[in-house]
Design a protein around this motif. Structure first.
Motif, PDB file in Angstrom:
ATOM      1  N   TRP A 118       0.827  -1.203   0.000  1.00  0.00           N
ATOM      2  CA  TRP A 118       0.000   0.000   0.000  1.00  0.00           C
ATOM      3  C   TRP A 118       0.865   1.258   0.000  1.00  0.00           C
ATOM      4  CZ3 TRP A 118      -4.262  -1.285   4.168  1.00  0.00           C
ATOM      5  CH2 TRP A 118      -5.084  -2.312   3.663  1.00  0.00           C
ATOM      6  N   THR A 119       0.331   2.307  -0.622  1.00  0.00           N
ATOM      7  CA  THR A 119       1.027   3.588  -0.659  1.00  0.00           C
ATOM      8  C   THR A 119       0.062   4.716  -0.314  1.00  0.00           C
ATOM      9  OG1 THR A 119       0.585   3.897  -3.022  1.00  0.00           O
ATOM     10  CG2 THR A 119       2.666   2.814  -2.429  1.00  0.00           C
ATOM     11  N   LEU A 175       4.888  14.220   5.679  1.00  0.00           N
ATOM     12  CA  LEU A 175       5.552  12.964   5.331  1.00  0.00           C
ATOM     13  C   LEU A 175       7.064  13.169   5.197  1.00  0.00           C
ATOM     14  CD1 LEU A 175       2.993  11.576   2.715  1.00  0.00           C
ATOM     15  CD2 LEU A 175       3.311  10.810   5.072  1.00  0.00           C
ATOM     16  N   LYS A 176       7.447  14.284   4.625  1.00  0.00           N
ATOM     17  CA  LYS A 176       8.882  14.572   4.480  1.00  0.00           C
ATOM     18  C   LYS A 176       9.516  14.875   5.832  1.00  0.00           C
ATOM     19  CE  LYS A 176       8.734  15.897  -0.355  1.00  0.00           C
ATOM     20  NZ  LYS A 176       8.800  16.949  -1.376  1.00  0.00           N
ATOM     21  N   ASN A 177       8.747  15.478   6.749  1.00  0.00           N
ATOM     22  CA  ASN A 177       9.238  15.695   8.113  1.00  0.00           C
ATOM     23  C   ASN A 177       9.535  14.370   8.807  1.00  0.00           C
ATOM     24  OD1 ASN A 177       9.039  18.442   7.839  1.00  0.00           O
ATOM     25  ND2 ASN A 177       7.208  18.668   9.097  1.00  0.00           N
ATOM     26  N   LEU A 178       8.835  13.329   8.367  1.00  0.00           N
ATOM     27  CA  LEU A 178       9.065  11.981   8.902  1.00  0.00           C
ATOM     28  C   LEU A 178      10.169  11.256   8.129  1.00  0.00           C
ATOM     29  CD1 LEU A 178       5.369  10.898   9.484  1.00  0.00           C
ATOM     30  CD2 LEU A 178       7.122  11.055  11.255  1.00  0.00           C
ATOM     31  N   GLU A 179      10.881  12.021   7.287  1.00  0.00           N
ATOM     32  CA  GLU A 179      12.001  11.505   6.495  1.00  0.00           C
ATOM     33  C   GLU A 179      11.570  10.440   5.493  1.00  0.00           C
ATOM     34  OE1 GLU A 179      15.139  10.372   9.148  1.00  0.00           O
ATOM     35  OE2 GLU A 179      15.348  12.393   9.962  1.00  0.00           O
ATOM     36  N   LEU A 180      10.381  10.630   4.930  1.00  0.00           N
ATOM     37  CA  LEU A 180       9.897   9.753   3.873  1.00  0.00           C
ATOM     38  C   LEU A 180      10.113  10.430   2.522  1.00  0.00           C
ATOM     39  CD1 LEU A 180       6.522   8.575   5.447  1.00  0.00           C
ATOM     40  CD2 LEU A 180       8.650   7.295   5.338  1.00  0.00           C
ATOM     41  N   SER A 181      10.429   9.628   1.528  1.00  0.00           N
ATOM     42  CA  SER A 181      10.624  10.130   0.166  1.00  0.00           C
ATOM     43  C   SER A 181       9.644   9.446  -0.767  1.00  0.00           C
ATOM     44  CB  SER A 181      12.055   9.840  -0.304  1.00  0.00           C
ATOM     45  OG  SER A 181      12.988  10.476   0.535  1.00  0.00           O
ATOM     46  N   PRO A 182       9.258  10.124  -1.840  1.00  0.00           N
ATOM     47  CA  PRO A 182       8.352   9.486  -2.807  1.00  0.00           C
ATOM     48  C   PRO A 182       8.992   8.240  -3.407  1.00  0.00           C
ATOM     49  CG  PRO A 182       8.551  11.847  -3.234  1.00  0.00           C
ATOM     50  CD  PRO A 182       9.599  11.498  -2.226  1.00  0.00           C
ATOM     51  N   ILE A 183       8.151   7.278  -3.722  1.00  0.00           N
ATOM     52  CA  ILE A 183       8.619   6.063  -4.376  1.00  0.00           C
ATOM     53  C   ILE A 183       8.896   6.384  -5.834  1.00  0.00           C
ATOM     54  CG2 ILE A 183       7.987   3.713  -5.065  1.00  0.00           C
ATOM     55  CD1 ILE A 183       6.100   3.692  -2.611  1.00  0.00           C
ATOM     56  N   ILE A 232      -3.811   4.907  -0.671  1.00  0.00           N
ATOM     57  CA  ILE A 232      -4.574   5.639   0.341  1.00  0.00           C
ATOM     58  C   ILE A 232      -4.562   7.101  -0.097  1.00  0.00           C
ATOM     59  CG2 ILE A 232      -4.665   6.356   2.754  1.00  0.00           C
ATOM     60  CD1 ILE A 232      -3.120   3.701   3.369  1.00  0.00           C
ATOM     61  N   SER A 233      -5.717   7.642  -0.396  1.00  0.00           N
ATOM     62  CA  SER A 233      -5.789   9.017  -0.907  1.00  0.00           C
ATOM     63  C   SER A 233      -5.426  10.011   0.193  1.00  0.00           C
ATOM     64  CB  SER A 233      -7.196   9.321  -1.422  1.00  0.00           C
ATOM     65  OG  SER A 233      -8.115   9.371  -0.347  1.00  0.00           O
ATOM     66  N   ALA A 234      -5.068  11.217  -0.226  1.00  0.00           N
ATOM     67  CA  ALA A 234      -4.745  12.278   0.732  1.00  0.00           C
ATOM     68  C   ALA A 234      -5.943  12.570   1.622  1.00  0.00           C
ATOM     69  CB  ALA A 234      -4.307  13.537  -0.009  1.00  0.00           C
ATOM     70  N   GLU A 235      -7.150  12.525   1.045  1.00  0.00           N
ATOM     71  CA  GLU A 235      -8.368  12.791   1.825  1.00  0.00           C
ATOM     72  C   GLU A 235      -8.562  11.739   2.916  1.00  0.00           C
ATOM     73  OE1 GLU A 235      -8.217  12.739  -1.480  1.00  0.00           O
ATOM     74  OE2 GLU A 235      -8.548  14.855  -1.965  1.00  0.00           O
ATOM     75  N   LYS A 252       0.314  13.574  -6.569  1.00  0.00           N
ATOM     76  CA  LYS A 252       0.743  12.679  -7.658  1.00  0.00           C
ATOM     77  C   LYS A 252       1.997  11.887  -7.329  1.00  0.00           C
ATOM     78  CE  LYS A 252      -1.388  15.506 -11.258  1.00  0.00           C
ATOM     79  NZ  LYS A 252      -1.202  16.248 -12.520  1.00  0.00           N
ATOM     80  N   ASN A 253       2.376  11.886  -6.050  1.00  0.00           N
ATOM     81  CA  ASN A 253       3.494  11.068  -5.574  1.00  0.00           C
ATOM     82  C   ASN A 253       2.961   9.958  -4.683  1.00  0.00           C
ATOM     83  OD1 ASN A 253       5.664  12.568  -6.756  1.00  0.00           O
ATOM     84  ND2 ASN A 253       5.406  14.115  -5.154  1.00  0.00           N
TER      85      ASN A 253
END
Length: 198
Positions: free
Chosen positions: A55-56, A161-169, A101-104, A61-62
């Motif tokens: 799941w993502t 999400l970036k504050n959690l040190e996550l990067s787009p796939i 999982i949508s942003a909403e 669009k990322n």
């Protein structure tokens, strides 16, 4: 059938009868279970794990990996609250048919839970709750101010999400395209000294 059972005076249970049950110990709508009652059962802790669904979270669009998000946010939950019960499990929020999982959905379920049930008593002091200007990411900022027509502010979701040190796939298709472009650049690079030698 013995008369005492037919008569309702006795109830007999077979020796091979087992009762299996699962529970969420952090369900806030229930009273805590009495410890004397709990001692009468065998308990087994089931750790939070990757269900392997792929799941993502779909934002701007990322796509961001859901399991990586769970691991990272649970580390912050643990260090802030010292509570296993507050952590998110894999199925806390469900993806759509595209495994996204949508942003909403993410804001309405996950962000809402984190802001209103997990971190509300801890003053959101962690750096993950601040934007680039140092302003706090309050829950209402994740929505535009159009009342019933308000929409999720995906830029702030992505910032969190970036504050959690996550990067787009990076998809395989994009990676292949980038590699092809790089290879093409290498092919067009010529060594003038080598050419003179030929």
């Amino acid at each position: 059938i013995p008369y005492v059972i037919k008569n309702g005076k006795e109830m007999r249970l077979p020796s091979n009868l087992y009762i299996w049950a699962t529970m969420n110990t952090s369900d806030q709508s229930l009273f805590p279970i009495d410890s004397a009652f709990k001692r009468r059962w065998d308990w087994k802790y089931i750790p939070i794990s990757d269900a392997g669904k792929g799941w993502t979270i779909r934002v701007n669009k990322n796509n961001y990996d859901w399991w990586n998000f769970i691991k990272n946010i649970n580390a912050h939950i643990d260090s802030t609250t010292n509570s296993e019960d507050k952590k998110l499990g894999y199925f806390f929020c469900k993806a759509d048919a595209n495994n996204e999982i949508s942003a909403e959905t993410f804001v309405g379920k996950v962000i809402f839970y984190l802001w209103n049930d997990v971190f509300k008593d801890y003053d959101f002091s962690d750096k993950i709750f601040y934007d680039e200007k140092g302003d706090k990411l309050t829950f209402n900022r994740f929505y535009t101010a159009e009342g019933v027509d308000s929409k999720v502010v995906e830029d702030l979701v992505e910032l969190f999400l970036k504050n959690l040190e996550l990067s787009p796939i990076v998809s395989d298709a994009n990676a292949s395209t980038e590699n092809m472009g790089n290879e093409g650049d290498n092919d067009n690079t010529q060594d003038p000294i080598g050419d003179e030698g030929n």
